[in-house]
Design a protein around this motif. Structure first.
Motif, PDB file in Angstrom:
ATOM      1  N   ASN A   1      20.312  13.106 143.385  1.00 15.95           N
ATOM      2  CA  ASN A   1      21.644  13.530 142.941  1.00 15.95           C
ATOM      3  C   ASN A   1      21.829  15.049 142.919  1.00 15.95           C
ATOM      4  O   ASN A   1      22.864  15.559 143.356  1.00 15.95           O
ATOM      5  N   PRO A   2      20.866  15.831 142.425  1.00 17.77           N
ATOM      6  CA  PRO A   2      21.069  17.286 142.448  1.00 17.77           C
ATOM      7  C   PRO A   2      21.259  17.842 143.865  1.00 17.77           C
ATOM      8  O   PRO A   2      22.081  18.737 144.075  1.00 17.77           O
ATOM      9  N   ALA A   3      20.501  17.322 144.823  1.00 18.61           N
ATOM     10  CA  ALA A   3      20.643  17.792 146.200  1.00 18.61           C
ATOM     11  C   ALA A   3      22.009  17.420 146.760  1.00 18.61           C
ATOM     12  O   ALA A   3      22.637  18.208 147.487  1.00 18.61           O
ATOM     13  N   LEU A   4      22.502  16.231 146.435  1.00 15.38           N
ATOM     14  CA  LEU A   4      23.829  15.829 146.883  1.00 15.38           C
ATOM     15  C   LEU A   4      24.900  16.717 146.250  1.00 15.38           C
ATOM     16  O   LEU A   4      25.856  17.141 146.926  1.00 15.38           O
ATOM     17  N   ARG A   5      24.733  17.006 144.970  1.00 18.65           N
ATOM     18  CA  ARG A   5      25.694  17.875 144.288  1.00 18.65           C
ATOM     19  C   ARG A   5      25.741  19.249 144.943  1.00 18.65           C
ATOM     20  O   ARG A   5      26.831  19.793 145.197  1.00 18.65           O
ATOM     21  N   ASP A   6      24.571  19.805 145.237  1.00 18.40           N
ATOM     22  CA  ASP A   6      24.522  21.122 145.881  1.00 18.40           C
ATOM     23  C   ASP A   6      25.187  21.094 147.249  1.00 18.40           C
ATOM     24  O   ASP A   6      25.881  22.046 147.630  1.00 18.40           O
ATOM     25  N   LEU A   7      24.994  20.028 147.984  1.00 17.97           N
ATOM     26  CA  LEU A   7      25.616  19.915 149.308  1.00 17.97           C
ATOM     27  C   LEU A   7      27.131  19.900 149.191  1.00 17.97           C
ATOM     28  O   LEU A   7      27.838  20.628 149.920  1.00 17.97           O
ATOM     29  N   LEU A   8      27.663  19.096 148.275  1.00 20.02           N
ATOM     30  CA  LEU A   8      29.120  19.000 148.124  1.00 20.02           C
ATOM     31  C   LEU A   8      29.711  20.351 147.705  1.00 20.02           C
ATOM     32  O   LEU A   8      30.788  20.737 148.162  1.00 20.02           O
ATOM     33  N   LEU A   9      29.007  21.062 146.850  1.00 18.58           N
ATOM     34  CA  LEU A   9      29.502  22.367 146.414  1.00 18.58           C
ATOM     35  C   LEU A   9      29.422  23.415 147.523  1.00 18.58           C
ATOM     36  O   LEU A   9      30.174  24.393 147.519  1.00 18.58           O
ATOM     37  N   SER A  10      28.521  23.213 148.467  1.00 25.20           N
ATOM     38  CA  SER A  10      28.329  24.206 149.526  1.00 25.20           C
ATOM     39  C   SER A  10      29.346  24.092 150.649  1.00 25.20           C
ATOM     40  O   SER A  10      29.465  25.009 151.469  1.00 25.20           O
ATOM     41  N   LEU A  11      30.064  22.981 150.731  1.00 27.28           N
ATOM     42  CA  LEU A  11      31.017  22.784 151.822  1.00 27.28           C
ATOM     43  C   LEU A  11      32.200  23.731 151.641  1.00 27.28           C
ATOM     44  O   LEU A  11      32.864  23.723 150.589  1.00 27.28           O
ATOM     45  N   ALA A  12      32.479  24.492 152.665  1.00 25.66           N
ATOM     46  CA  ALA A  12      33.512  25.529 152.562  1.00 25.66           C
ATOM     47  C   ALA A  12      34.860  24.954 152.181  1.00 25.66           C
ATOM     48  O   ALA A  12      35.542  25.463 151.290  1.00 25.66           O
ATOM     49  N   GLY A  13      35.278  23.907 152.846  1.00 22.94           N
ATOM     50  CA  GLY A  13      36.587  23.328 152.553  1.00 22.94           C
ATOM     51  C   GLY A  13      36.544  22.193 151.562  1.00 22.94           C
ATOM     52  O   GLY A  13      37.570  21.561 151.280  1.00 22.94           O
ATOM     53  N   GLY A  14      35.359  21.905 151.030  1.00 19.53           N
ATOM     54  CA  GLY A  14      35.226  20.790 150.110  1.00 19.53           C
ATOM     55  C   GLY A  14      35.213  19.459 150.855  1.00 19.53           C
ATOM     56  O   GLY A  14      35.436  19.388 152.065  1.00 19.53           O
ATOM     57  N   ALA A  15      34.944  18.414 150.146  1.00 20.26           N
ATOM     58  CA  ALA A  15      34.951  17.062 150.712  1.00 20.26           C
ATOM     59  C   ALA A  15      36.158  16.309 150.182  1.00 20.26           C
ATOM     60  O   ALA A  15      36.437  16.321 148.979  1.00 20.26           O
ATOM     61  N   ASP A  16      36.888  15.661 151.086  1.00 21.46           N
ATOM     62  CA  ASP A  16      38.044  14.875 150.663  1.00 21.46           C
ATOM     63  C   ASP A  16      37.636  13.563 150.019  1.00 21.46           C
ATOM     64  O   ASP A  16      38.371  13.020 149.188  1.00 21.46           O
ATOM     65  N   ALA A  17      36.482  13.045 150.421  1.00 22.04           N
ATOM     66  CA  ALA A  17      36.009  11.786 149.834  1.00 22.04           C
ATOM     67  C   ALA A  17      34.526  11.626 150.111  1.00 22.04           C
ATOM     68  O   ALA A  17      33.983  12.168 151.084  1.00 22.04           O
ATOM     69  N   LEU A  18      33.870  10.880 149.237  1.00 27.51           N
ATOM     70  CA  LEU A  18      32.463  10.527 149.380  1.00 27.51           C
ATOM     71  C   LEU A  18      32.398   9.035 149.669  1.00 27.51           C
ATOM     72  O   LEU A  18      32.885   8.223 148.879  1.00 27.51           O
ATOM     73  N   LEU A  19      31.819   8.675 150.807  1.00 25.64           N
ATOM     74  CA  LEU A  19      31.718   7.269 151.217  1.00 25.64           C
ATOM     75  C   LEU A  19      30.272   6.828 151.029  1.00 25.64           C
ATOM     76  O   LEU A  19      29.373   7.311 151.713  1.00 25.64           O
ATOM     77  N   LEU A  20      30.062   5.905 150.114  1.00 25.45           N
ATOM     78  CA  LEU A  20      28.718   5.558 149.646  1.00 25.45           C
ATOM     79  C   LEU A  20      28.234   4.232 150.210  1.00 25.45           C
ATOM     80  O   LEU A  20      29.007   3.271 150.343  1.00 25.45           O
ATOM     81  N   ASP A  21      26.949   4.179 150.501  1.00 21.54           N
ATOM     82  CA  ASP A  21      26.266   2.922 150.762  1.00 21.54           C
ATOM     83  C   ASP A  21      26.290   2.090 149.475  1.00 21.54           C
ATOM     84  O   ASP A  21      26.328   2.635 148.365  1.00 21.54           O
ATOM     85  N   MET A  22      26.230   0.769 149.605  1.00 23.84           N
ATOM     86  CA  MET A  22      26.337  -0.103 148.441  1.00 23.84           C
ATOM     87  C   MET A  22      25.223   0.109 147.421  1.00 23.84           C
ATOM     88  O   MET A  22      25.370  -0.264 146.255  1.00 23.84           O
ATOM     89  N   PHE A  23      24.083   0.694 147.844  1.00 30.25           N
ATOM     90  CA  PHE A  23      22.976   0.918 146.917  1.00 30.25           C
ATOM     91  C   PHE A  23      22.981   2.318 146.319  1.00 30.25           C
ATOM     92  O   PHE A  23      22.145   2.626 145.465  1.00 30.25           O
ATOM     93  N   CYS A  24      23.891   3.169 146.751  1.00 25.31           N
ATOM     94  CA  CYS A  24      23.920   4.565 146.268  1.00 25.31           C
ATOM     95  C   CYS A  24      24.868   4.722 145.087  1.00 25.31           C
ATOM     96  O   CYS A  24      25.665   5.669 145.020  1.00 25.31           O
ATOM     97  N   VAL A  25      24.796   3.818 144.129  1.00 32.26           N
ATOM     98  CA  VAL A  25      25.762   3.805 143.035  1.00 32.26           C
ATOM     99  C   VAL A  25      25.603   4.996 142.095  1.00 32.26           C
ATOM    100  O   VAL A  25      26.572   5.420 141.456  1.00 32.26           O
ATOM    101  N   ASP A  26      24.400   5.558 142.003  1.00 29.39           N
ATOM    102  CA  ASP A  26      24.214   6.678 141.078  1.00 29.39           C
ATOM    103  C   ASP A  26      24.892   7.947 141.575  1.00 29.39           C
ATOM    104  O   ASP A  26      25.083   8.892 140.796  1.00 29.39           O
TER     105      ASP A  26
END
Length: 534
Positions: free
Chosen positions: A93-118
């Motif tokens: 989760n921390p690595a995912l958070r850092d990635l989302l924050l690093s995107l210049a234009g931000g992410a419009d949506a996060l599309l998750l695998d069924m097991f990535c509920v956390d």
């Protein structure tokens, strides 16, 4: 193209089997003029998708961005693989958070695998709309959403219910023995993890389903009516499929994979002949069969060989027996127990001969893996429980112990000098290959058998039952039914209709395209509600 361009971050679970469907979803997003970035969790253990696999997919699909997310492995190495995967995804989760924050234009949506509920926790913290992508049928989704509420009310675990029928909204009754293996025992760690994961799916804004309306009206009606998740809102299902790679190419480059090209050129009867050979082999073995349970293939670079020998095990010819075990990551991929071709004069010599054969096998495996993943052959580890044999392998000088040994068995020395293999010592109590060469005590036998991943074979289904093995005659009867009987003609006709409906669903104005447009409108509503602050 639908409206403005959006950026989607796709987040698959561990393993190539979860990554490939996300690649197909990314292609779909690109066809509609949107951007797609796939974030791949890459822990330093065997549960990871290797960087080489990601690189290969990235090369085949240059318009899709890929990012490897470093994450620690599960601290509980002895836990069930399902539990270890959940631990790793939580730790990512921390690595995912850092990635989302690093995107210049931000992410419009996060599309998750069924097991990535956390990852829902990260999305909520950052205000990013989170949807799930369910790569299987809508009927499976209906069952999985309902099981966390239904299972506790049943009299026992599925494994104890036999052929009793389990009734879930949106699906015909299902025999308990047909439920997924991971949830057969509701008290197991694997089942508890699955119930936790499926119970959290409704926290997402919706679910993109790899199906289409015409195919599963019953399941979609149950999902739409909100009866699958009692006491709380059911996420909206958007059937945007079928998103399927037809197997003709490996990506946008249009190049057909050489393995698929070879397979396509083979006669169909090869499959039938293979079944015949397997069935004949099973009959020779008998009913007391032990099967090997192996995790999904995950392109690991490291392989490990373990070798053992029984000195003069052949009482007639006095030849020793070599035991062969090779692991790829934690997966057992090859094993053998075979009599040596020459008489060894000592345990050191017998072990040395076995090690030479192990080096041959290991080098071959390393080269095969390199060809499959498109890289250089990697050095492997060869574990031997005889220190004298190790010293003999490392010593380039011939002496009294080795001058009479056939030259071919000195291949192990050549492999060490060329840095193709690392020879290491393993204690006798930990030499799993001993199970192939020696009579062990019951405790040690069971321990080594578990380390091999061998368990008593479960019953194999035949015609909907779990009482006997599927035989070649059963397969032949079904093939003839499909290809020759009137029932098969009707079935082929229905499949032809389904194919046409699937093609129609994905065309402009089709149900899947309409559902995708509805998903984008739902996303816009979410963005407006969040004030466009992701």
């Amino acid at each position: 193209m639908t409206g403005k361009k959006r950026t989607f971050v796709l987040y698959p679970s561990l393993g190539v089997g979860h990554l490939i469907p996300m690649v197909e979803l990314a292609k779909h997003l690109l066809r509609h003029g949107h951007g797609a970035l796939i974030a791949v969790v890459n822990p330093p253990d065997t549960d990871a998708v290797s960087a080489a696999a990601v690189a290969r997919l990235a090369a085949a699909n240059p318009a899709i961005a890929f990012r490897l997310l470093p994450a620690p492995a599960s601290p509980d190495v002895g836990a069930h693989p399902v539990k270890r995967d959940q631990d790793t995804l939580q730790l990512a989760n921390p690595a995912l958070r850092d990635l989302l924050l690093s995107l210049a234009g931000g992410a419009d949506a996060l599309l998750l695998d069924m097991f990535c509920v956390d990852a829902l926790d990260v999305a909520a913290e950052l205000g990013v709309p989170a949807y799930f992508f369910f790569a299987s049928a809508a009927g499976d989704l209906a069952v999985f959403l309902n099981l966390p509420y239904l299972y506790p009310t049943l009299p026992s675990s599925f494994r104890d219910m036999g052929e009793a029928l389990v009734r879930c909204p949106g699906m015909p009754p299902i025999q308990a023995l047909d439920m997924p293996w991971t949830v057969r025992d509701r008290e197991s760690d694997a089942a508890k993890v699955r119930m936790y994961q499926w119970k959290r799916i409704p926290e997402g804004r919706g679910v993109l389903v790899n199906s289409f309306d015409w195919l599963e009206p019953r399941a979609l009606r149950a999902l739409g009516d909100g009866v699958c998740v009692p006491g709380r809102p059911t996420p909206r299902a958007f059937c945007i499929g079928p998103l399927v790679n037809d197997g003709s190419t490996t990506g946008e480059s249009g190049e057909r994979h050489e393995c698929l090209a070879w397979l396509g050129a083979q006669p169909c009867m090869m499959v039938y002949v293979g079944l015949r050979v397997l069935e004949t082999h099973l009959m020779k073995i008998g009913t007391d069969l032990w099967v090997l349970l192996v995790d999904s293939w995950k392109h690991q670079k490291k392989n490990i060989g373990l070798w053992s020998r029984e000195l003069s095990g052949d009482l007639v010819h006095r030849k020793s027996t070599s035991g062969i075990i090779f692991y790829l990551g934690s997966n057992l991929v090859t094993w053998a127990s075979q009599k040596q071709k020459v008489v060894a004069l000592s345990s050191c010599e017998a072990e040395y001969i076995a090690a030479a054969l192990g080096a041959c096998q290991g080098v071959w495996l390393s080269r095969l893996i390199a060809d499959l993943i498109g890289g250089e052959a990697q050095k492997f580890r060869l574990l031997i429980d005889n220190q004298s044999a190790i010293e003999l392998a490392r010593n380039p000088v011939f002496h009294e112990r080795s001058k009479h040994i056939d030259t071919r068995y000195h291949y192990i020395r050549d492999s060490i000098e060329k840095n193709l293999v690392d020879v290491e010592h393993v204690g006798t109590d930990e030499q799993v290959a001993d199970i192939l060469t020696k009579p062990l005590g019951r405790v040690k036998f069971v321990e080594f058998r578990l380390k091999l991943g061998v368990v008593p074979s479960p019953p194999v289904p035949t015609l909907g039952r779990f009482e006997e093995f599927v035989k070649a005659e059963d397969v032949e009867a079904k093939v003839r039914l499909v290809m020759e009987a009137e029932e098969g003609r009707i079935l082929r006709k229905r499949l032809g209709v389904a194919r046409e409906k699937a093609l129609g669903a994905t065309k402009e104005g089709g149900s899947s395209e309409v559902a995708f447009a509805e998903f984008l409108r739902d996303l816009d509503k979410s963005s407006s509600a969040n004030g466009e602050c992701n």
